[in-house]
Design a protein around this motif. Structure first.
Motif, PDB file in Angstrom:
ATOM      1  N   THR A  24       3.114  14.183  -9.332  1.00 28.15           N
ATOM      2  CA  THR A  24       3.983  14.930  -9.538  1.00 28.15           C
ATOM      3  C   THR A  24       4.589  15.192 -10.962  1.00 28.15           C
ATOM      4  O   THR A  24       4.641  16.518 -11.622  1.00 28.15           O
ATOM      5  N   VAL A  25       4.884  14.231 -11.590  1.00 30.97           N
ATOM      6  CA  VAL A  25       5.426  14.300 -12.914  1.00 30.97           C
ATOM      7  C   VAL A  25       4.325  14.777 -14.011  1.00 30.97           C
ATOM      8  O   VAL A  25       4.679  15.786 -14.888  1.00 30.97           O
ATOM      9  N   ALA A  26       3.142  14.606 -13.743  1.00 28.15           N
ATOM     10  CA  ALA A  26       1.834  14.901 -14.563  1.00 28.15           C
ATOM     11  C   ALA A  26       1.582  16.509 -14.359  1.00 28.15           C
ATOM     12  O   ALA A  26       1.551  17.181 -15.227  1.00 28.15           O
ATOM     13  N   SER A  27       1.911  16.893 -13.172  1.00 25.04           N
ATOM     14  CA  SER A  27       1.476  18.231 -12.694  1.00 25.04           C
ATOM     15  C   SER A  27       2.735  19.127 -13.380  1.00 25.04           C
ATOM     16  O   SER A  27       2.430  20.327 -14.071  1.00 25.04           O
ATOM     17  N   PHE A  28       3.851  18.621 -13.369  1.00 23.72           N
ATOM     18  CA  PHE A  28       5.245  19.240 -13.839  1.00 23.72           C
ATOM     19  C   PHE A  28       4.969  19.470 -15.449  1.00 23.72           C
ATOM     20  O   PHE A  28       4.905  20.472 -16.005  1.00 23.72           O
TER      21      PHE A  28
ATOM     22  N   SER B 218       3.513   6.029  -3.120  1.00 25.89           N
ATOM     23  CA  SER B 218       4.556   6.477  -3.500  1.00 25.89           C
ATOM     24  C   SER B 218       4.531   6.711  -4.866  1.00 25.89           C
ATOM     25  O   SER B 218       4.889   7.691  -5.610  1.00 25.89           O
ATOM     26  N   VAL B 219       4.090   5.631  -5.822  1.00 26.87           N
ATOM     27  CA  VAL B 219       4.057   5.530  -7.145  1.00 26.87           C
ATOM     28  C   VAL B 219       3.001   6.686  -7.717  1.00 26.87           C
ATOM     29  O   VAL B 219       3.044   7.347  -8.642  1.00 26.87           O
ATOM     30  N   CYS B 220       1.956   6.657  -7.091  1.00 27.20           N
ATOM     31  CA  CYS B 220       0.888   7.497  -7.358  1.00 27.20           C
ATOM     32  C   CYS B 220       1.240   8.978  -7.254  1.00 27.20           C
ATOM     33  O   CYS B 220       1.191   9.950  -8.042  1.00 27.20           O
ATOM     34  N   ALA B 221       2.051   9.243  -5.933  1.00 30.74           N
ATOM     35  CA  ALA B 221       2.586  10.566  -5.740  1.00 30.74           C
ATOM     36  C   ALA B 221       3.496  10.989  -6.787  1.00 30.74           C
ATOM     37  O   ALA B 221       3.576  12.322  -7.221  1.00 30.74           O
TER      38      ALA B 221
ATOM     39  N   GLY C 196       0.752  -1.195   0.057  1.00 31.39           N
ATOM     40  CA  GLY C 196      -0.014  -0.094   0.002  1.00 31.39           C
ATOM     41  C   GLY C 196       0.966   1.269  -0.146  1.00 31.39           C
ATOM     42  O   GLY C 196       0.672   2.165  -0.914  1.00 31.39           O
ATOM     43  N   ALA C 197       2.031   1.249   0.670  1.00 34.01           N
ATOM     44  CA  ALA C 197       2.940   2.307   0.782  1.00 34.01           C
ATOM     45  C   ALA C 197       3.628   2.692  -0.538  1.00 34.01           C
ATOM     46  O   ALA C 197       3.680   3.743  -0.861  1.00 34.01           O
ATOM     47  N   GLY C 198       4.027   1.465  -1.234  1.00 32.89           N
ATOM     48  CA  GLY C 198       4.555   1.557  -2.414  1.00 32.89           C
ATOM     49  C   GLY C 198       3.383   2.267  -3.433  1.00 32.89           C
ATOM     50  O   GLY C 198       4.064   3.032  -4.337  1.00 32.89           O
ATOM     51  N   VAL C 199       2.213   1.921  -3.638  1.00 32.62           N
ATOM     52  CA  VAL C 199       1.376   2.257  -4.610  1.00 32.62           C
ATOM     53  C   VAL C 199       1.199   3.818  -4.286  1.00 32.62           C
ATOM     54  O   VAL C 199       0.986   4.588  -5.160  1.00 32.62           O
TER      55      VAL C 199
END
Length: 234
Positions: free
Chosen positions: A30-34, A23-26, A18-21
């Motif tokens: 971040t990349v999509a927002s940039f 982190s990946v979503c974050a 769950g923590a890995g998911v």
């Protein structure tokens, strides 16, 4: 102690995926927002002008249009060239080419000659430009009717001509084609017949209102009279 540690590790292990998911979503967010804020390639939008300047005769057709260009994306858009076409007219109607970028819509002797040159519209910004199109012997002999016209552009990031704007040019508003003057691009006003019909309808409506008012006044008077008679009889 060891059994307690083992139980703690077993309890924590399901939470690791769950923590890995998260982190990946974050990271994806971040990349999509940039990309959206800094690198997205948008499109160039424009709108129908409210007015135009025109001079048209057998050997020359020239139109001057005030345009607003808006870049919807983050990256700048380079405009290399512009032209005006008549998509619904015969092939004899040649495109009008971009020949100048004057500083004002009203033609005059003090106009500064500013030859066409590529320009950039910054991301999420808008520019207001006046573009003058011209073609000798273009075949455009304006009739008192509406014309469908297109402004096409060549962009730095794409190949070929692309349609920037399609709108209605109301050539019936051109009262003196041989004189370079400014005209409204709004729809024509009502004709005399339409005005007469509108005036007659308005008068009829006013008469109806007057009739209703008179009828209401008579009813009010009758009711007041009846009330007065009743009081006298008593």
């Amino acid at each position: 102690m060891l059994p307690l540690i083992a139980n703690a590790v077993q309890d924590a292990s399901p939470s690791i995926p769950g923590a890995g998911v998260v982190s990946v979503c974050a990271l994806i967010f971040t990349v999509a927002s940039f990309w959206w804020i800094n690198a997205r390639q948008g499109c160039l939008k424009s709108w129908e002008p409210h007015s135009f300047a025109a001079i048209v005769h057998c050997s020359l057709a020239r139109l001057r249009l005030p345009l607003v260009l808006h870049n919807t994306g983050a990256k700048p858009i380079v405009v290399q060239d512009l032209r005006l076409t008549f998509p619904d007219e015969p092939a004899s109607h040649l495109p009008l080419l971009w020949v100048s970028s004057p500083s004002r819509l009203q033609p005059g002797p003090e106009d500064e000659a500013k030859l066409p040159a590529g320009f950039a519209v910054a991301g999420r910004e808008a520019q207001q430009l006046i573009i003058e199109f011209e073609a000798p012997f273009s075949g455009f002999d304006p009739e008192p009717r509406d014309y469908k016209v297109q402004i096409q552009a060549r962009f730095g990031h794409r190949k070929g001509w692309r349609t920037l704007l399609t709108f209605t040019l109301r050539a019936a508003n051109i009262m003196d084609p041989d004189r370079y003057a400014v005209y409204s691009n709004a729809p024509l006003e009502l004709t005399k017949e339409d005005k007469q019909k509108a005036d007659a309808a308005l008068l009829e409506l006013l008469d109806e209102h007057k009739g209703l008012s008179a009828s209401a006044e008579r009813k009010r008077r009758d009711s007041s009279t009846d009330g007065g008679d009743t009081g006298t009889n008593l």
